[in-house]
Design an enzyme around this catalytic site. Structure first.
Site, PDB file in Angstrom:
ATOM      1  CE  LYS A   9      -4.044  -2.570   1.426  1.00 51.87           C
ATOM      2  NZ  LYS A   9      -5.083  -2.746   3.235  1.00 51.87           N
ATOM      3  CE1 TYR A  49      -8.657  -2.710  -1.270  1.00 51.67           C
ATOM      4  CE2 TYR A  49      -8.626  -1.114  -1.882  1.00 51.67           C
ATOM      5  CZ  TYR A  49      -8.312  -2.342  -0.864  1.00 51.67           C
ATOM      6  OH  TYR A  49      -6.358  -2.257  -0.325  1.00 51.67           O
ATOM      7  CG  PHE A  57     -13.976   1.135   5.467  1.00 47.32           C
ATOM      8  CD1 PHE A  57     -13.376  -0.528   4.749  1.00 47.32           C
ATOM      9  CD2 PHE A  57     -14.225  -0.189   6.695  1.00 47.32           C
ATOM     10  CE1 PHE A  57     -13.250  -1.599   3.976  1.00 47.32           C
ATOM     11  CE2 PHE A  57     -14.940  -1.026   6.023  1.00 47.32           C
ATOM     12  CZ  PHE A  57     -14.255  -2.444   4.887  1.00 47.32           C
ATOM     13  NE  ARG A  85      -6.147 -13.314   3.726  1.00 47.50           N
ATOM     14  CZ  ARG A  85      -7.284 -12.541   3.631  1.00 47.50           C
ATOM     15  NH1 ARG A  85      -6.422 -11.965   2.318  1.00 47.50           N
ATOM     16  NH2 ARG A  85      -7.831 -12.307   4.565  1.00 47.50           N
ATOM     17  CB  THR A  91      -8.349  -6.780   8.926  1.00 51.34           C
ATOM     18  OG1 THR A  91      -8.630  -8.051   8.040  1.00 51.34           O
ATOM     19  CG2 THR A  91      -8.286  -5.379   7.884  1.00 51.34           C
ATOM     20  NE  ARG A 102      -2.961  -6.304   6.729  1.00 51.55           N
ATOM     21  CZ  ARG A 102      -4.241  -6.924   6.049  1.00 51.55           C
ATOM     22  NH1 ARG A 102      -5.005  -7.493   7.101  1.00 51.55           N
ATOM     23  NH2 ARG A 102      -4.305  -6.851   4.347  1.00 51.55           N
ATOM     24  CG  ASN A 112      -4.421  -3.096   6.145  1.00 49.19           C
ATOM     25  OD1 ASN A 112      -4.509  -2.667   5.207  1.00 49.19           O
ATOM     26  ND2 ASN A 112      -5.592  -4.124   7.046  1.00 49.19           N
ATOM     27  CG  HIS A 115      -4.807  -6.205  -1.193  1.00 52.68           C
ATOM     28  ND1 HIS A 115      -6.133  -6.261  -1.034  1.00 52.68           N
ATOM     29  CD2 HIS A 115      -4.694  -6.925  -1.787  1.00 52.68           C
ATOM     30  CE1 HIS A 115      -7.465  -6.940  -1.779  1.00 52.68           C
ATOM     31  NE2 HIS A 115      -6.081  -7.131  -2.087  1.00 52.68           N
ATOM     32  CD  GLU A 126      -8.552  -9.163  -4.693  1.00 51.62           C
ATOM     33  OE1 GLU A 126      -7.579  -9.334  -4.186  1.00 51.62           O
ATOM     34  OE2 GLU A 126      -9.810  -9.130  -4.052  1.00 51.62           O
TER      35      GLU A 126
HETATM   36  P1  IDP Z   1      -8.066  -7.754   4.730  1.00 48.78           P
HETATM   37  O1  IDP Z   1      -7.171  -6.520   3.727  1.00 48.78           O
HETATM   38  O2  IDP Z   1      -7.668  -8.470   5.616  1.00 48.78           O
HETATM   39  O3  IDP Z   1      -8.482  -8.663   3.167  1.00 48.78           O
HETATM   40  P2  IDP Z   1     -10.469  -7.057   4.343  1.00 48.78           P
HETATM   41  O4  IDP Z   1     -10.972  -6.831   5.435  1.00 48.78           O
HETATM   42  O5  IDP Z   1     -10.854  -7.196   3.448  1.00 48.78           O
HETATM   43  O6  IDP Z   1      -9.312  -7.010   4.882  1.00 48.78           O
HETATM   44  O7  IDP Z   1     -11.049  -4.707   4.211  1.00 48.78           O
HETATM   45  C1  IDP Z   1     -10.177  -4.655   2.967  1.00 48.78           C
HETATM   46  C2  IDP Z   1      -9.365  -3.029   3.289  1.00 48.78           C
HETATM   47  O8  IDP Z   1     -10.168  -2.204   4.394  1.00 48.78           O
HETATM   48  C3  IDP Z   1      -8.285  -3.678   4.618  1.00 48.78           C
HETATM   49  O9  IDP Z   1      -7.096  -4.179   4.263  1.00 48.78           O
HETATM   50  C4  IDP Z   1      -8.222  -2.076   5.493  1.00 48.78           C
HETATM   51  O10 IDP Z   1      -6.932  -1.548   4.843  1.00 48.78           O
HETATM   52  C5  IDP Z   1      -9.864  -1.358   5.257  1.00 48.78           C
HETATM   53  N1  IDP Z   1      -9.784  -1.862   5.972  1.00 48.78           N
HETATM   54  C6  IDP Z   1     -11.514  -3.145   6.446  1.00 48.78           C
HETATM   55  N2  IDP Z   1     -12.273  -2.504   7.463  1.00 48.78           N
HETATM   56  C7  IDP Z   1     -11.614  -1.296   8.378  1.00 48.78           C
HETATM   57  C8  IDP Z   1     -12.324  -0.727   8.631  1.00 48.78           C
HETATM   58  O11 IDP Z   1     -13.399  -1.191   9.805  1.00 48.78           O
HETATM   59  N3  IDP Z   1     -12.029   0.845   8.777  1.00 48.78           N
HETATM   60  C9  IDP Z   1     -10.800   0.959   7.743  1.00 48.78           C
HETATM   61  N4  IDP Z   1     -10.950   0.328   7.185  1.00 48.78           N
HETATM   62  C10 IDP Z   1     -10.851  -1.434   7.564  1.00 48.78           C
HETATM   63 MG    MG Z   2      -9.583  -8.803   1.923  1.00 46.66          MG
END
Ligand code: IDP
Ligand code: MG
Length: 147
Positions: A9, A49, A57, A85, A91, A102, A112, A115, A126
């Site tokens: 990122k 996304y 978010f 992962r 996350t 992370r 974070n 991705h 993707e």
């Molecule tokens: P992942 O990246 O661990 O698969 P996902 O739930 O797919 O997690 O979410 C995608 C991305 O969206 C996350 O990596 C993070 O950057 C962002 N994200 C997810 N949940 C939140 C939140 O509650 N607040 C702010 N950003 C979030």
């Molecule tokens: Mg995800």
């Protein structure tokens, strides 16, 4: 063999963490079969996304992901999706294990650091946003029997 789509990122690229992050995947034994730095287009971010559209978010996440260059890559190896992962961690960087990417480098959920796709189907969908088929390079690294 599985293939996983991974993205470093913008905050991590700006912080100079690119080599440190890639090292984790390479030294685990995963093979890089495609990689480049890009400035993502809004349409690509929306595709990446799409499953989060409508969430609170979503808009700030798009703004963040478009805020600077990202590194996109495809990694190959046995159980590559779960492995990556696991290396990335949960996350929320606060809940991610301290040894994960992370866990080591992240503070906020949105920013974070990395991705990675969550399934075979999503990985393929993707990486197709960012790579043409001919940009994925098949080669032997001689480690096939060492992993
Ligand atoms: P992942 O990246 O661990 O698969 P996902 O739930 O797919 O997690 O979410 C995608 C991305 O969206 C996350 O990596 C993070 O950057 C962002 N994200 C997810 N949940 C939140 C939140 O509650 N607040 C702010 N950003 C979030
Ligand atoms: Mg995800």
């Amino acid at each position: 063999m599985e293939r996983e789509f991974v993205m470093i990122k913008p905050n991590a690229v700006k912080r100079g963490l690119t080599s440190e992050i890639i090292k984790n995947y390479e030294q685990k034994g995963l093979k890089i079969v495609a990689m480049k730095m890009i400035k993502m287009k809004k349409s690509q971010a929306e595709r990446l996304y799409t499953q989060h559209k409508g969430k609170d978010f979503y808009e700030p996440l798009l703004e963040f992901i478009l805020s600077g260059p990202v590194i996109v890559m495809i990694l190959e190896g046995p159980r590559a999706i779960e492995t990556v992962r696991n290396i990335n961690g949960e996350t929320d960087p606060l809940k991610a294990s301290p040894g994960s990417i992370r866990g080591k480098y992240g503070l906020s959920v949105r920013k974070n650091i990395v991705h990675a796709s969550d399934s075979n189907k999503n990985a393929e969908e993707e990486w197709k946003i960012f790579f043409k088929e001919e940009e994925i390079i098949e080669y032997r690294n001689g480690l096939e029997n060492e992993l």
